[in-house]
Design a protein around this motif. Structure first.
Motif, PDB file in Angstrom:
ATOM      1  N   ARG A 191       0.826  -1.206   0.000  1.00 19.16           N
ATOM      2  CA  ARG A 191       0.000   0.000   0.000  1.00 19.16           C
ATOM      3  C   ARG A 191       0.861   1.258   0.000  1.00 19.16           C
ATOM      4  NH1 ARG A 191      -1.205   4.071   2.413  1.00 19.16           N
ATOM      5  NH2 ARG A 191       0.287   3.573   4.071  1.00 19.16           N
ATOM      6  N   SER A 192       1.874   1.277   0.841  1.00 21.67           N
ATOM      7  CA  SER A 192       2.710   2.473   0.959  1.00 21.67           C
ATOM      8  C   SER A 192       3.500   2.744  -0.311  1.00 21.67           C
ATOM      9  CB  SER A 192       3.661   2.339   2.154  1.00 21.67           C
ATOM     10  OG  SER A 192       4.569   1.269   1.957  1.00 21.67           O
ATOM     11  N   ARG A 193       3.944   1.685  -0.983  1.00 25.55           N
ATOM     12  CA  ARG A 193       4.728   1.855  -2.207  1.00 25.55           C
ATOM     13  C   ARG A 193       3.861   2.250  -3.395  1.00 25.55           C
ATOM     14  NH1 ARG A 193      10.619   0.789  -2.001  1.00 25.55           N
ATOM     15  NH2 ARG A 193      10.882   0.105   0.143  1.00 25.55           N
ATOM     16  N   CYS A 194       2.600   1.887  -3.366  1.00 24.44           N
ATOM     17  CA  CYS A 194       1.713   2.101  -4.515  1.00 24.44           C
ATOM     18  C   CYS A 194       0.656   3.172  -4.243  1.00 24.44           C
ATOM     19  CB  CYS A 194       1.028   0.791  -4.904  1.00 24.44           C
ATOM     20  SG  CYS A 194       2.172  -0.525  -5.392  1.00 24.44           S
ATOM     21  N   ALA A 195       0.886   4.016  -3.253  1.00 21.62           N
ATOM     22  CA  ALA A 195      -0.120   5.011  -2.867  1.00 21.62           C
ATOM     23  C   ALA A 195      -0.275   6.082  -3.935  1.00 21.62           C
ATOM     24  CB  ALA A 195       0.273   5.644  -1.535  1.00 21.62           C
ATOM     25  N   ILE A 196      -1.432   6.111  -4.591  1.00 19.08           N
ATOM     26  CA  ILE A 196      -1.794   7.136  -5.572  1.00 19.08           C
ATOM     27  C   ILE A 196      -3.204   7.601  -5.232  1.00 19.08           C
ATOM     28  CG2 ILE A 196      -2.301   7.590  -8.006  1.00 19.08           C
ATOM     29  CD1 ILE A 196      -0.115   5.546  -8.693  1.00 19.08           C
ATOM     30  N   THR A 197      -3.383   8.910  -5.047  1.00 21.01           N
ATOM     31  CA  THR A 197      -4.663   9.453  -4.610  1.00 21.01           C
ATOM     32  C   THR A 197      -5.527   9.835  -5.800  1.00 21.01           C
ATOM     33  OG1 THR A 197      -3.642  10.321  -2.603  1.00 21.01           O
ATOM     34  CG2 THR A 197      -5.761  11.276  -3.254  1.00 21.01           C
ATOM     35  N   LEU A 230      -3.183   5.768 -11.890  1.00 18.38           N
ATOM     36  CA  LEU A 230      -3.994   4.591 -11.572  1.00 18.38           C
ATOM     37  C   LEU A 230      -3.806   4.224 -10.106  1.00 18.38           C
ATOM     38  CD1 LEU A 230      -4.685   1.471 -13.606  1.00 18.38           C
ATOM     39  CD2 LEU A 230      -3.538   1.141 -11.421  1.00 18.38           C
ATOM     40  N   ALA A 231      -4.894   4.042  -9.394  1.00 17.50           N
ATOM     41  CA  ALA A 231      -4.849   3.735  -7.967  1.00 17.50           C
ATOM     42  C   ALA A 231      -5.017   2.248  -7.723  1.00 17.50           C
ATOM     43  CB  ALA A 231      -5.938   4.505  -7.232  1.00 17.50           C
TER      44      ALA A 231
END
Length: 327
Positions: A11-17, A114-115
């Motif tokens: 989650r932390s590495r792929c965090a996109i808002t 992309l989230a």
């Protein structure tokens, strides 16, 4: 690592808002807002160790490719990427491997805002399943079923590079010694096309309302174009000498071997599409301005099936049309 530590690392590495993600990772289900007037385009792909990639492949590249192959499916229908879920099965929860995997996934996700909104983690043989979601306006999607007799067949980019890269990695390839002595950068260029394909999202968006049919080339040009022909109730004739080739492919493979790689190799993730001759002439420049040109390689005909000939009109026959699981 414990499972929930693993999830937090991803989650932390792929965090996109995104504003349309009302609830993402962290609850029992994601809550997502689909824009008014848009259809939700969904595709799922699974990559399995030993089938889609070797265990020696870098985790970063596996993360990139796991998302890229799904983005390619959205590109084929002309959809704008929005969200993805990830199901990751690992033999062991290796923090370094997972961090590199997530970085590769996130590097490509950021290009399209992309989230990652959910998924699952389990223990077992290494495999990755991504489900991707995107938006396309009602009636705007480019389907496989729209090709018409007289349409022209096009393909973006170049063909055969990815499977050529796979051969460059195969120590048992009959031409391994020659491939190893290739000019500097040649093998590396082909291997990168295998490990980090470029999804043609911008080109897919440019084809909306212009292409009559489209598919991404994942299993091989002949096999995938065959899907368009079946869905549209038509056939196709392809000029083998018109197939677009990269300089790296030309440097390492001669005519017959090169044709086989381009026609039946797969893993290219280029777009094969059809359009009327008039429409095609109008938008080829637009595709090139999107960063990837398209090449005319054939035409749609009434007789069922996909046939290949060379510039002299001689038939080109291959033992197989492309990759097929369980064959």
């Amino acid at each position: 690592m414990a499972e929930f530590d693993l999830i937090e690392l991803i989650r932390s590495r792929c965090a996109i808002t995104r504003e349309d993600v009302r609830m993402g990772i962290g609850d029992d289900a994601a809550l997502l807002a689909v824009p008014a007037g848009q259809l939700l385009a969904i595709s799922t792909d699974t990559l399995v160790a030993g089938v889609h990639f070797s265990l020696q492949t870098m985790a970063y590249d596996i993360g990139w490719k796991a998302l890229a192959v799904n983005l390619s499916d959205l590109a084929a229908v002309g959809a704008t990427p929005a969200w993805a879920t990830l199901a990751l099965t690992l033999a062991q929860a290796d923090a370094c491997w997972v961090a590199d995997f997530a970085d590769g996934f996130a590097a490509l996700a950021r290009e399209y805002k992309l989230a990652l909104v959910g998924g699952d983690t389990t223990q077992g043989p290494l495999s990755i399943t991504v489900t991707i979601h995107g938006f396309v306006a009602e009636g705007a999607a480019v389907l496989r079923s729209g090709a018409r007799v007289g349409d022209t067949v096009y393909v973006t980019g170049t063909l055969g590079d990815a499977v050529a890269g796979l051969r460059c990695l195969d120590k048992n390839d009959p031409h391994a010694k020659r491939l190893l002595s290739a000019p500097p950068g040649t093998r590396e260029s082909l291997i990168e096309r295998l490990n980090r394909p470029t999804p043609r999202v911008a080109q897919g968006l440019a084809l909306r309302g212009r292409a009559s049919a489209c598919i991404d080339v994942s299993d091989g040009l002949l096999a995938d174009l065959g899907h368009i022909c079946t869905a549209s109730g038509v056939g196709a004739e392809i000029d083998a000498d018109a197939l677009p080739s990269s300089s790296a492919l030309l440097a390492l493979f001669d005519g017959e071997a090169r044709r086989t790689l381009q026609l039946a190799g797969g893993d290219d993730y280029e777009l094969c599409f059809t359009a009327s001759a008039t429409e095609g002439a109008n938008f080829l420049g637009d595709l090139a301005r999107c960063g990837c040109a398209a090449t005319r390689i054939g035409r749609i005909v009434a007789e069922a099936g996909v046939r290949v000939h060379d510039s002299a009109g001689r038939a080109v026959l291959l033992p197989r049309l492309g990759w097929e699981h369980f064959a």
